[in-house]
Scaffold this active site. Structure first.
Site, PDB file in Angstrom:
ATOM      1  N   TYR A 188       0.957  -1.246   0.096  1.00 47.96           N
ATOM      2  CA  TYR A 188      -0.246  -0.082  -0.034  1.00 47.96           C
ATOM      3  C   TYR A 188       0.880   1.174   0.031  1.00 47.96           C
ATOM      4  O   TYR A 188       0.557   2.220   0.769  1.00 47.96           O
ATOM      5  CB  TYR A 188      -0.894  -0.106   1.322  1.00 47.96           C
ATOM      6  CG  TYR A 188      -2.183  -1.221   1.052  1.00 47.96           C
ATOM      7  CD1 TYR A 188      -2.900  -1.121   0.375  1.00 47.96           C
ATOM      8  CD2 TYR A 188      -1.867  -2.323   1.824  1.00 47.96           C
ATOM      9  CE1 TYR A 188      -4.043  -2.014  -0.063  1.00 47.96           C
ATOM     10  CE2 TYR A 188      -2.857  -3.317   1.784  1.00 47.96           C
ATOM     11  CZ  TYR A 188      -3.887  -3.080   0.694  1.00 47.96           C
ATOM     12  OH  TYR A 188      -4.643  -4.035   0.612  1.00 47.96           O
ATOM     13  N   TYR A 224     -13.595  -6.586   5.740  1.00 50.08           N
ATOM     14  CA  TYR A 224     -12.420  -7.066   4.895  1.00 50.08           C
ATOM     15  C   TYR A 224     -12.122  -8.387   5.102  1.00 50.08           C
ATOM     16  O   TYR A 224     -11.948  -8.709   6.144  1.00 50.08           O
ATOM     17  CB  TYR A 224     -11.335  -6.034   5.524  1.00 50.08           C
ATOM     18  CG  TYR A 224      -9.943  -6.168   4.844  1.00 50.08           C
ATOM     19  CD1 TYR A 224      -9.646  -5.769   3.658  1.00 50.08           C
ATOM     20  CD2 TYR A 224      -9.318  -7.000   5.308  1.00 50.08           C
ATOM     21  CE1 TYR A 224      -8.284  -5.890   3.026  1.00 50.08           C
ATOM     22  CE2 TYR A 224      -7.798  -7.382   4.664  1.00 50.08           C
ATOM     23  CZ  TYR A 224      -7.613  -6.884   3.338  1.00 50.08           C
ATOM     24  OH  TYR A 224      -6.384  -6.925   3.090  1.00 50.08           O
ATOM     25  N   ASP A 247     -14.826 -15.590   9.371  1.00 47.67           N
ATOM     26  CA  ASP A 247     -13.465 -15.190   8.986  1.00 47.67           C
ATOM     27  C   ASP A 247     -12.780 -14.883  10.193  1.00 47.67           C
ATOM     28  O   ASP A 247     -12.916 -13.589  10.624  1.00 47.67           O
ATOM     29  CB  ASP A 247     -13.304 -14.105   7.935  1.00 47.67           C
ATOM     30  CG  ASP A 247     -12.043 -13.454   7.652  1.00 47.67           C
ATOM     31  OD1 ASP A 247     -10.896 -14.205   8.154  1.00 47.67           O
ATOM     32  OD2 ASP A 247     -11.737 -12.769   6.793  1.00 47.67           O
ATOM     33  N   LYS A 302      -2.788 -15.637   9.945  1.00 47.45           N
ATOM     34  CA  LYS A 302      -2.081 -14.704  10.747  1.00 47.45           C
ATOM     35  C   LYS A 302      -1.359 -15.204  11.818  1.00 47.45           C
ATOM     36  O   LYS A 302       0.039 -15.671  11.668  1.00 47.45           O
ATOM     37  CB  LYS A 302      -2.685 -13.589  10.977  1.00 47.45           C
ATOM     38  CG  LYS A 302      -3.230 -12.663   9.943  1.00 47.45           C
ATOM     39  CD  LYS A 302      -4.052 -11.239  10.752  1.00 47.45           C
ATOM     40  CE  LYS A 302      -4.333 -10.365   9.551  1.00 47.45           C
ATOM     41  NZ  LYS A 302      -3.366  -9.755   8.899  1.00 47.45           N
TER      42      LYS A 302
END
Length: 429
Positions: free
Chosen positions: A17, A144, A245, A274
């Site tokens: 990003y 997200y 999620d 993660k």
């Protein structure tokens, strides 16, 4: 790292990003230990991010180091098609002991985004095997789910970093995000839009996908467990699969091992990643029920049509199994409770600053939402000068520190944020 190396980095290496036209400064790291990041220039930074929420045990952990080293002496990789190995078996055994008992099958994947892709494909193939065409997903605004194309398609198309891809992505259904905060009295009307969407479209919906309790990169929003309970009931009522999620929330981050436990519900498909390897290597998993798995495999293809090259990587599986062994000791529960107590005691004081719109927290998550977005380069430099590593985005300055962080560490992190709030030049006006 010398100047030439940094010039090369700035001119040729594309960081997440960031722009190649005006790249942000990157701070060269020499090593990391515990919850400390050591820069080449000599500064030591208290880590407030767990390297994007993954390094829950801290850095350079001796048990995790040992797991990698021991596995490396045997094999670093072998294909998972037609072969198996103890690291994968041991990891999956531990996973199934931790997740809700209805989840019985584990599909190992490469990253969080791929775990979501796998979950969506499972749901689509499930209905295809049943002879039904259900091409759509229902999800929540401000959600997200990752950066790959299917994951982007169920990420909020208007309020996310992916809105510029509208027109290229499949168009799914988005219900209004829950408004009732975690600690607020439940407002029953919160579920109305979601219920309306299911009533109208359930015959075309393969699954609901959402982030349980905490919406992460879409806004760091923390919502009421009752909302999740109502979602589960409605999915059952209208015969729609539920995908949870838990890539950001899994393995203790919210104060429960999995965020679904706050609502005492079980999903049909669960995504984790993660923190799965303690931040050591990229690895994720998608877990599902025996019913879903057998239905998928009874259809035309007679198998699930997905298979990453590095699926079940032995190095990643070995360190993930070691990470889950650390979680099994239960120390994370005391550590996360301590962090949550510190946030509850000290974050409300930041409301006094006019720059602050809201503060919120749950488990080892602390969020300061500001009225104006941050100037990334300026505020990042400020935090480094304060001896902390915090990576805000937009109007959100948030903390997800490693679980071993002490009160002194947390105090330094919050003091650095408070000093930032006293400097309007660090924010766009």
């Amino acid at each position: 790292m010398n100047k030439l190396d940094l010039d090369f980095d700035r001119n040729h290496i594309w960081h997440p990003y960031t722009s190649t036209i005006s790249p942000l400064n990157c701070y060269p790291v020499s090593h990391a230990v515990g919850n400390q990041i050591h820069l080449e220039s000599g500064e030591v930074l208290i880590d407030g991010m767990s390297s994007w929420w993954a390094a829950i045990h801290g850095y350079n952990h001796p048990r995790l180091n040992s797991a990698v080293t021991e596995q490396l002496s045997r094999m670093s990789h072998v294909m998972f098609g037609g072969l198996t190995h103890q690291p994968a078996i041991g990891l999956c055994q531990k996973l199934l002991q931790m997740v809700p008992p209805s989840l019985q099958h584990v599909f190992l994947a490469d990253s969080g985004s791929v775990a979501v892709e796998v979950a969506l494909k499972m749901a689509l193939q499930y209905w295809h095997s049943r002879g039904e065409s259900r091409p759509r997903f229902l999800t929540l605004r401000h959600g997200y789910h990752g950066d790959t194309f299917a994951a982007m398609s169920v990420t909020d198309p208007d309020n996310s970093m992916h809105r510029l891809y509208r027109g290229f992505l499949p168009e799914h259904l988005f219900a209004e995000s829950p408004q009732t905060g975690f600690y607020e009295p439940w407002h029953p009307q919160d579920i109305d839009d979601f219920q309306s969407q299911l009533e109208q479209h359930h015959h075309t919906i393969a699954a609901v996908i959402l982030e349980p309790i905490v919406q992460g990169a879409g806004g760091m929003r923390i919502y009421h467990p009752r909302y999740l309970q109502e979602v589960r009931k409605l999915c059952d009522q209208f015969n729609v699969l539920l995908i949870a999620d838990e890539i950001a929330t899994g393995f203790g981050r919210t104060g429960k091992l999995f965020a679904c436990e706050h609502a005492q519900i079980e999903p049909d498909i669960l995504c984790v990643g993660k923190a799965l390897t303690g931040g050591y290597m990229t690895l994720s998993a998608t877990l599902t029920t025996r019913h879903v798995a057998q239905t998928v495999c009874s259809g035309e293809a007679q198998c699930f049509m997905h298979g990453p090259t590095f699926m079940g990587n032995p190095l990643a599986c070995a360190v993930a199994e070691a990470s889950l062994s650390l979680i099994e000791t239960g120390d994370w529960q005391t550590q996360v409770q301590q962090i949550e107590h510190f946030f509850a005691t000290h974050l409300p004081a930041l409301q006094q600053y006019g720059m602050v719109k809201d503060v919120r927290w749950l488990g080892a998550i602390g969020v300061i939402e500001t009225h104006q977005p941050v100037r990334m380069a300026e505020i990042q430099a400020h935090f480094v000068r304060q001896g902390v590593w915090i990576r805000p985005f937009g109007r959100l300055i948030y903390l997800m520190p490693p679980y071993l962080s002490t009160d002194d560490d947390l105090a330094q992190l919050i003091q650095a944020i408070e000093r930032a709030l006293q400097q309007p030049a660090l924010f766009f006006q």
